[in-house]
Design an enzyme around this catalytic site. Structure first.
Site, mmCIF file in Angstrom:
data_model
loop_
_atom_site.group_PDB
_atom_site.id
_atom_site.type_symbol
_atom_site.label_atom_id
_atom_site.label_comp_id
_atom_site.label_asym_id
_atom_site.label_seq_id
_atom_site.Cartn_x
_atom_site.Cartn_y
_atom_site.Cartn_z
ATOM 1 N N ASP A 1 14.510 -106.756 50.932
ATOM 2 C CA ASP A 1 13.475 -107.502 49.837
ATOM 3 C C ASP A 1 12.095 -107.365 50.016
ATOM 4 O OD1 ASP A 1 15.685 -107.821 48.297
ATOM 5 O OD2 ASP A 1 15.204 -109.651 47.504
ATOM 6 N N TYR B 1 27.833 -112.904 56.177
ATOM 7 C CA TYR B 1 28.670 -112.682 55.046
ATOM 8 C C TYR B 1 29.896 -112.832 54.992
ATOM 9 C CZ TYR B 1 24.085 -111.164 52.363
ATOM 10 O OH TYR B 1 23.020 -111.269 51.404
HETATM 11 C C1 IPM Z 1 21.464 -107.385 47.962
HETATM 12 C C2 IPM Z 1 21.927 -108.329 47.031
HETATM 13 C C3 IPM Z 1 23.243 -108.867 47.468
HETATM 14 C C4 IPM Z 1 23.387 -109.072 48.911
HETATM 15 C C5 IPM Z 1 23.989 -109.736 46.526
HETATM 16 C C6 IPM Z 1 24.168 -109.504 44.960
HETATM 17 C C7 IPM Z 1 25.524 -110.197 46.870
HETATM 18 O O1 IPM Z 1 20.979 -109.272 47.202
HETATM 19 O O2 IPM Z 1 22.444 -106.150 47.922
HETATM 20 O O3 IPM Z 1 20.494 -107.353 48.849
HETATM 21 O O4 IPM Z 1 23.123 -110.469 49.380
HETATM 22 O O5 IPM Z 1 23.636 -108.379 49.828
HETATM 23 MG MG MG Z 2 19.393 -108.746 48.608
#
Ligand code: IPM
Ligand code: MG
Length: 370
Positions: free
Chosen positions: A255, A143
């Site tokens: 997720d 990231y």
């Molecule tokens: C999360 C989201 C974020 C991420 C996005 C909105 C930048 O998907 O908090 O999981 O990828 O970290």
């Molecule tokens: Mg996410």
């Protein structure tokens, strides 16, 4: 009434503001019924900030966030801002907060509420009683790694680059958070990276092992490749207690774990930094779900994840575990009573609006909290 608890509220975009309106009612409830006073401040992040200031977060808001006990964030993003340059997209506001506040440990619990067992896409016996904690590294890895960018190689060829990179201190500090949590829970930690393919994964595995052996011998540590972990999460999720993983795999695995519980609309998260010299730990709390622009502004959103994020703030930033328990119990009772927002609707249940769900949780708090 002591007034030393500062909370910065950043509702953001999409369903963020509606969910946050319900949270503010719960904060009010706490003030009236628990004699605690929060110094509340509210400001803009994401698309809402872009519309007013042209950037997804201002220096002033970042500074405010640096100086409060906790930040409570709604959600960011939406189609309106999708075509903006990458560097000024709503998501950059959230990423800057995580990075500038050094919120390196992201706690994402995946708990299956009894009343929602049937809302999961998995069989009830696989998810009933599920209680996993995913600890995602949040300020490093691909990231934020450098070099990054898109370059033109000429002749119509372009190259996109991101860098996966971790240092030992980055691995150690997030591992310690995960081991501490495992120690207080069932004593089992699974570390998930791609140590079969990536050097950063090999280093991660070695360093997590060292922290385990030297500092947490009582915790049972095992390792799993991240792809296998994704598979195991949908095959037999209850095998996990605490998972520690890097930023990108954590994004994906959380997720996946969240959906086991029936709805993303249910799950809170905490992002924690180090304890500073005043004994204060920088922290931000936010639902795992996004801004859901398709249902925004229609009083359809599920406010529970954001309300439970406030409960996490009470637990981790304000040392109010009983009040956190109280909110969690109120939510469970309301669900057990049959109320559902659209995202968790099931046959025979009563489909209700965002505000009605808020009303019900407040009524339940009145009932069990007085
Ligand atoms: C999360 C989201 C974020 C991420 C996005 C909105 C930048 O998907 O908090 O999981 O990828 O970290
Ligand atoms: Mg996410």
């Amino acid at each position: 009434m002591a007034s030393n608890k500062s909370l910065l509220i950043l509702p953001g975009d999409g369903i963020g503001p509606e969910a946050m309106t319900e949270v503010r009612r719960v904060v009010d409830w706490m003030e009236h019924n628990r004699a605690v006073k929060f110094d509340l401040d509210e400001d803009l992040v994401g698309g809402a900030s872009i519309d007013k200031h042209g950037i997804p977060i201002t220096d002033e808001v970042v500074e405010k966030a640096q100086n409060v006990d906790a930040v409570l964030l709604g959600a960011v993003g939406g189609p309106k801002w999708d075509n903006l340059d990458f560097s000024v997209k709503p998501e950059r506001g959230l990423l800057r907060l995580r990075k500038d506040l050094e919120l390196y440990a992201n706690l994402r619990p995946a708990i299956c509420f009894d009343a929602l067992v049937d809302a999961s896409s998995l069989k009830p016996e696989l998810v009933s009683g599920l209680d996993i904690m995913i600890v995602r590294e949040l300020t490093g890895g691909v990231y934020f790694g450098e070099p990054r960018g898109i370059e033109d190689l000429g002749n119509g060829v372009r190259r996109g680059v991101n860098t996966q990179v971790y240092t030992t201190p980055e691995i150690h500090r997030v591992a310690r958070v995960a081991f501490e949590l495992a120690k207080k829970r069932d004593g089992r930690l699974v570390s998930c990276v791609k140590a079969n393919v990536m050097e950063s994964g090999v280093l991660w595995r070695e360093e997590v092992t060292i922290i385990g052996e030297t500092e947490f011998p009582e915790v049972e540590l095992s390792h799993m490749y991240a792809d296998n972990a994704a598979m195991q999460l949908v095959r037999a999720p209850k095998q996990f207690d605490v998972i520690v993983t890097d930023n990108l795999f954590g994004d994906i695995l959380s997720d996946c774990a969240a959906m086991l519980t029936g709805s993303l609309g249910m799950l809170p998260s905490a992002s924690l930094g180090d304890v500073d010299e005043h004994g204060r730990r920088k922290a931000m709390y936010e639902p795992v779900h996004g801004s859901a622009p398709d249902i925004a502004g229609q009083n359809l959103a599920n406010p529970i994840a954001t309300i439970l994020s406030y409960a996490m703030a009470l637990r981790y930033s304000f040392d109010m575990p009983e009040e956190a328990d109280l909110i969690e119990t109120a939510v469970q009772n309301v669900l057990a009573g049959g109320m559902r927002t659209a995202d968790i609707m099931a046959e025979g249940m009563a489909k209700v609006a965002t505000t009605t769900m808020g009303d019900a949780i407040l009524r339940e708090l009145d009932k069990i909290g007085n």
